[in-house]
Design an enzyme around this catalytic site. Structure first.
Site, PDB file in Angstrom:
ATOM      1  N   ALA A  55      11.756  76.901 -30.222  1.00 50.34           N
ATOM      2  CA  ALA A  55      13.137  76.921 -30.687  1.00 50.34           C
ATOM      3  C   ALA A  55      13.194  76.058 -31.971  1.00 50.34           C
ATOM      4  CB  ALA A  55      14.074  76.244 -29.790  1.00 50.34           C
ATOM      5  N   THR A  56      14.378  75.962 -32.608  1.00 47.13           N
ATOM      6  CA  THR A  56      14.471  75.133 -33.808  1.00 47.13           C
ATOM      7  C   THR A  56      15.828  74.696 -34.006  1.00 47.13           C
ATOM      8  OG1 THR A  56      15.342  77.085 -35.335  1.00 47.13           O
ATOM      9  CG2 THR A  56      12.919  76.840 -35.218  1.00 47.13           C
TER      10      THR A  56
ATOM     11  N   SER B 111      18.742  74.581 -36.884  1.00 41.55           N
ATOM     12  CA  SER B 111      18.954  75.489 -37.834  1.00 41.55           C
ATOM     13  C   SER B 111      19.060  74.596 -38.958  1.00 41.55           C
ATOM     14  CB  SER B 111      20.317  76.129 -37.669  1.00 41.55           C
ATOM     15  OG  SER B 111      20.379  76.856 -36.362  1.00 41.55           O
TER      16      SER B 111
ATOM     17  N   SER C 183      18.592  71.642 -29.934  1.00 39.34           N
ATOM     18  CA  SER C 183      18.329  69.870 -30.290  1.00 39.34           C
ATOM     19  C   SER C 183      19.630  69.001 -29.811  1.00 39.34           C
ATOM     20  CB  SER C 183      18.196  69.533 -31.582  1.00 39.34           C
ATOM     21  OG  SER C 183      19.191  69.691 -32.388  1.00 39.34           O
TER      22      SER C 183
END
Length: 352
Positions: free
Chosen positions: A132-133, A135, A172
């Site tokens: 995952a990141t 954005s 996050s």
């Protein structure tokens, strides 16, 4: 295309190496038609014009009525050495305009939500683990501008009714926290001033108070969200019954217990329009969702609920069933869909 950025939420349980190519895709964003600010002024940001330059002509297109591609988005690089500098560049580029959004973004420090603090204010997606990141900052700003209008409309129409927001793929925890600052108890809201205007007018009470539900299919990311929010935004989790609630849930199914929602943000690409989420929108509510196959052509869509012929999850129709519509089920005529821009996200995966 950028929502590569938005790979954060509900990412695949795939190896980091498989997703790493997605992180590195150049973040791209642009403005649609100029957005109106929702108040006469904003927390003052001092910036020099044109400090945020467009990247080389890497454009995203959508078709117009004549089936000719129309450029909608230009890639921006609004990097900053500090939180405020990053925000000043986003404002100077016209990516974030609404005072409410500026204030919320200034209130939540991105540094607390990234793995590498040195890259906290770089305008690109950052890996957070589990494929995952988080954005890119410009993409978060863009999404907030799209989702603010229904929140303002609902606050004006029903001044005492709490707002409800769903963040699918909390990742996050960053955007979930920003939403939380927008609808936290009014007595807790801060006025963000600037060196040039130390007594800036407050726009903190424009929106009603409300609840934000952040969900992710990956339990470890839900825990990461809690850890990150607890660094400097812990009050959002502890204030009374909590402004922000974080849960492990399947994004395709949403969170009916918090419905109906005035705004829904989906941070991963759905292969088809997620009808269960659409049914959880209140009339007048808006969902921003990327749709398209994994590795194929994807677009970001704005879905506005304009009718209640079908089920509105969270309402009672008087017959003991959820939904205000007598026909029940899902009704396409209840929704107005607008294609916004071309994107690239990781897929919205199911728990099964």
């Amino acid at each position: 295309n950028n929502n590569n950025n938005n790979n954060n939420h509900h990412s695949k349980k795939s190896s980091f190496s498989t997703s790493s190519l997605i992180f590195r895709i150049l973040a791209i964003t642009t403005l649609l038609s100029p957005r109106k600010a929702f108040a006469s002024s904003s927390p003052s940001l001092s910036f020099a014009p044109k400090t945020c330059k467009a990247a080389e002509p890497n454009l995203a297109y959508i078709g117009n009525n004549n089936h000719k591609p129309k450029p909608l988005m230009r890639a921006w690089r609004c990097h900053g050495s500090t939180h405020r500098e990053m925000m000043e560049k986003l404002a100077s580029a016209g990516i974030v305009k609404a005072p409410i959004n500026i204030q919320a973004l200034l209130s939540v420090d991105r540094r607390n939500y990234v793995m590498n603090e040195d890259d906290a204010y770089t305008d690109s997606p950052q890996p957070i683990g589990y494929g995952a990141t988080i954005s890119a900052p410009h993409m978060h700003a863009h999404v907030l501008e799209d989702l603010l209008p229904p929140l303002i409309r609902a606050s004006k129409k029903y001044p005492t009714k709490p707002l409800s927001i769903l963040d699918v793929g909390c990742g996050s925890g960053y955007l979930t926290a920003v939403f939380g600052r927008m609808v936290e108890p009014k007595t807790n809201r801060k006025t963000t001033s600037s060196p040039s205007s130390p007594s800036s007018s407050s726009f903190s009470t424009t929106l009603n108070e409300g609840k934000v539900y952040g969900i992710d299919v990956i339990p470890q990311l839900v825990e990461l969200s809690k850890t990150n929010i607890s660094k400097q935004d812990r009050d959002l989790l502890l204030d009374g019954s909590s402004t922000v609630n974080l849960l492990t849930r399947d994004g395709w199914k949403g969170y009916p217990e918090g419905a109906p929602y005035h705004a829904i943000h989906v941070g991963a690409a759905a292969a088809t329009f997620p009808r269960e989420l659409m049914k959880q929108l209140t009339v007048g509510g808006v969902m921003v969702v990327p749709v398209g196959p994994d590795g194929g052509t994807q677009y970001l869509y704005m879905v506005e609920r304009v009718g209640d012929a079908g089920v509105v999850v969270g309402l009672n129709n008087g017959d003991g069933e959820l939904g205000s519509g007598r026909k029940g089920g899902f009704r396409e005529e209840d929704y107005k869909v607008q294609k916004v821009l071309g994107v690239r996200y990781v897929p919205l995966v199911r728990s099964d």
